[in-house]
Design an enzyme around this catalytic site. Structure first.
Site, mmCIF file in Angstrom:
data_model
loop_
_atom_site.group_PDB
_atom_site.id
_atom_site.type_symbol
_atom_site.label_atom_id
_atom_site.label_comp_id
_atom_site.label_asym_id
_atom_site.label_seq_id
_atom_site.Cartn_x
_atom_site.Cartn_y
_atom_site.Cartn_z
ATOM 1 N N ARG A 20 -13.464 -8.029 -0.911
ATOM 2 C CA ARG A 20 -12.772 -7.727 0.351
ATOM 3 C C ARG A 20 -12.327 -6.252 0.351
ATOM 4 O O ARG A 20 -11.718 -5.774 -0.597
ATOM 5 C CB ARG A 20 -11.556 -8.638 0.498
ATOM 6 C CG ARG A 20 -10.748 -8.421 1.795
ATOM 7 C CD ARG A 20 -9.568 -7.510 1.577
ATOM 8 N NE ARG A 20 -8.662 -7.476 2.731
ATOM 9 C CZ ARG A 20 -7.632 -6.645 2.845
ATOM 10 N NH1 ARG A 20 -7.386 -5.774 1.906
ATOM 11 N NH2 ARG A 20 -6.854 -6.668 3.902
ATOM 12 N N VAL A 21 -12.635 -5.573 1.426
ATOM 13 C CA VAL A 21 -12.153 -4.208 1.610
ATOM 14 C C VAL A 21 -11.272 -4.220 2.854
ATOM 15 O O VAL A 21 -11.649 -4.789 3.881
ATOM 16 C CB VAL A 21 -13.327 -3.217 1.768
ATOM 17 C CG1 VAL A 21 -12.825 -1.825 2.120
ATOM 18 C CG2 VAL A 21 -14.149 -3.164 0.477
ATOM 19 N N GLY A 66 -4.369 -5.698 6.585
ATOM 20 C CA GLY A 66 -5.367 -4.722 6.989
ATOM 21 C C GLY A 66 -6.305 -5.189 8.073
ATOM 22 O O GLY A 66 -6.785 -4.374 8.883
ATOM 23 N N THR A 94 0.139 0.504 6.963
ATOM 24 C CA THR A 94 0.301 -0.455 5.875
ATOM 25 C C THR A 94 0.590 -1.823 6.476
ATOM 26 O O THR A 94 1.287 -1.928 7.477
ATOM 27 C CB THR A 94 1.435 -0.058 4.923
ATOM 28 O OG1 THR A 94 1.725 -1.180 4.070
ATOM 29 C CG2 THR A 94 2.706 0.342 5.638
ATOM 30 N N GLY A 95 0.049 -2.845 5.847
ATOM 31 C CA GLY A 95 0.264 -4.200 6.350
ATOM 32 C C GLY A 95 -1.010 -5.002 6.197
ATOM 33 O O GLY A 95 -1.909 -4.615 5.433
ATOM 34 N N THR A 148 0.829 -1.202 0.000
ATOM 35 C CA THR A 148 0.000 0.000 0.000
ATOM 36 C C THR A 148 0.860 1.247 0.000
ATOM 37 O O THR A 148 1.964 1.226 0.547
ATOM 38 C CB THR A 148 -0.841 -0.015 1.290
ATOM 39 O OG1 THR A 148 -1.747 -1.073 1.205
ATOM 40 C CG2 THR A 148 -1.575 1.279 1.534
HETATM 41 N N1 ASP Z 1 -3.302 -2.580 4.432
HETATM 42 C C1 ASP Z 1 -3.556 -3.026 3.086
HETATM 43 C C2 ASP Z 1 -4.765 -3.936 3.099
HETATM 44 O O1 ASP Z 1 -4.879 -4.788 3.946
HETATM 45 C C3 ASP Z 1 -2.415 -3.715 2.459
HETATM 46 C C4 ASP Z 1 -1.111 -3.008 2.561
HETATM 47 O O2 ASP Z 1 -0.872 -2.213 3.438
HETATM 48 O O3 ASP Z 1 -0.253 -3.230 1.731
HETATM 49 O O4 ASP Z 1 -5.559 -3.820 2.211
#
Ligand code: ASP
Length: 275
Positions: A181-182, A207, A204-205, A153
């Protein structure tokens, strides 16, 4: 007042050979955002995220990860910490720059979050640039499809000379996600938050962990009693690890121009500038 901008290109465990290109993309976004900082924090974070939406090495718009059916569904958000106005979109497929669509939702003011086909229709009504879905699908992501957890992200936080804070973020979500999926990126308080009284945060990570802990709101709220930004960032990531075994990272900025970042994955590309 000191101004500050921080950007990230995602936390995760990409192959080491990709570290440098991801970092280069983030540095480019920092420069693009910094050019607009005199127009305000909102203009700066929008410019930085738009830049990263065009970077195929990052997981947003062009180059976004594919869902289980091999398609792209995009999430994005923006928030103005002065007014607490926010706009977000989930699982959109047509907005060329999903962060522009999030901005249009915020400017329209009736709602905070639009999803799916309704959000795509709103893009046409609001005059936001649209494109063919195929524009987002890259060969690299076709190769990565279902191979590994992808989470890169993009996001940005800023404070401007008037002490106004802002955050913007954009993502394709996680590799192999179920259609529909959101994630946390368009979920206010989970993937993003900004309040001039305390600062701005962008996550980020994975989610789902951020959603269950409302991590960005938590990080901003913890800056209120005068905790340093770095302490707040590290505390937030520790909470994510300890409470829900979550993986990811966070960037923060305070109204005083302090910047911080913390993550518990192998890698997070990020960059910042203050002045
Ligand atoms: N946080 C984002 C999600 O779960 C993914 C990401 O941070 O890369 O959609």
């Amino acid at each position: 007042m000191p101004v500050a901008l921080a950007v990230h290109g995602g936390a995760g465990s990409p192959p080491e050979r990709e570290y440098a290109e991801r970092q280069a993309a983030v540095e480019g976004a920092l420069a693009a955002g910094w050019e607009r900082i005199e127009e305000g924090a909102l203009a700066a974070v929008m410019a930085a995220v738009r830049f990263m939406e065009d970077e195929p090495v990052l997981n947003a718009a062009v180059g976004a990860v594919l869902n289980r059916e091999g398609e792209v569904e995009l999430d994005a958000a923006v928030m103005d910490g002065s007014t607490l106005r926010a706009g977000a979109v989930g699982a959109v497929r047509e907005a060329r720059h999903p962060v522009d669509l999030a901005r249009a939702v915020m400017e329209d003011g009736r709602h905070v979050l639009l999803v799916g086909s309704g959000a795509d229709r709103f893009a046409h009504q609001a005059g936001v640039e649209t494109c063919l879905h195929s524009v987002f699908v890259t060969d690299r992501q076709r190769r990565n499809w279902n191979e590994r957890f992808g989470a890169d992200t993009v996001g940005a936080v800023a404070v401007d000379a008037e002490g106004r804070t802002a955050v913007a973020a954009s993502t394709g979500g996680v590799t192999g996600k179920l259609p529909g999926r959101v994630g946390d990126t368009p979920m206010i308080g989970a993937g993003f938050y900004a309040d001039d009284a305390a600062g701005a945060a962008c996550g980020t990570g994975q989610g789902e962990g951020f959603m269950r802990t409302l991590l960005c709101y938590r990080a901003v709220a913890e800056m209120l009693p005068g905790l340093s930004a770095q302490t707040a960032a590290e505390a937030a990531v520790s909470y994510l690890s300890d409470r829900v075994k979550g993986l990811g990272g966070i960037i923060l900025v305070t109204p005083a121009g302090e910047v911080a970042a913390a993550w518990n994955t192998d890698f997070m590309s990020w960059a910042s500038r203050t002045g």
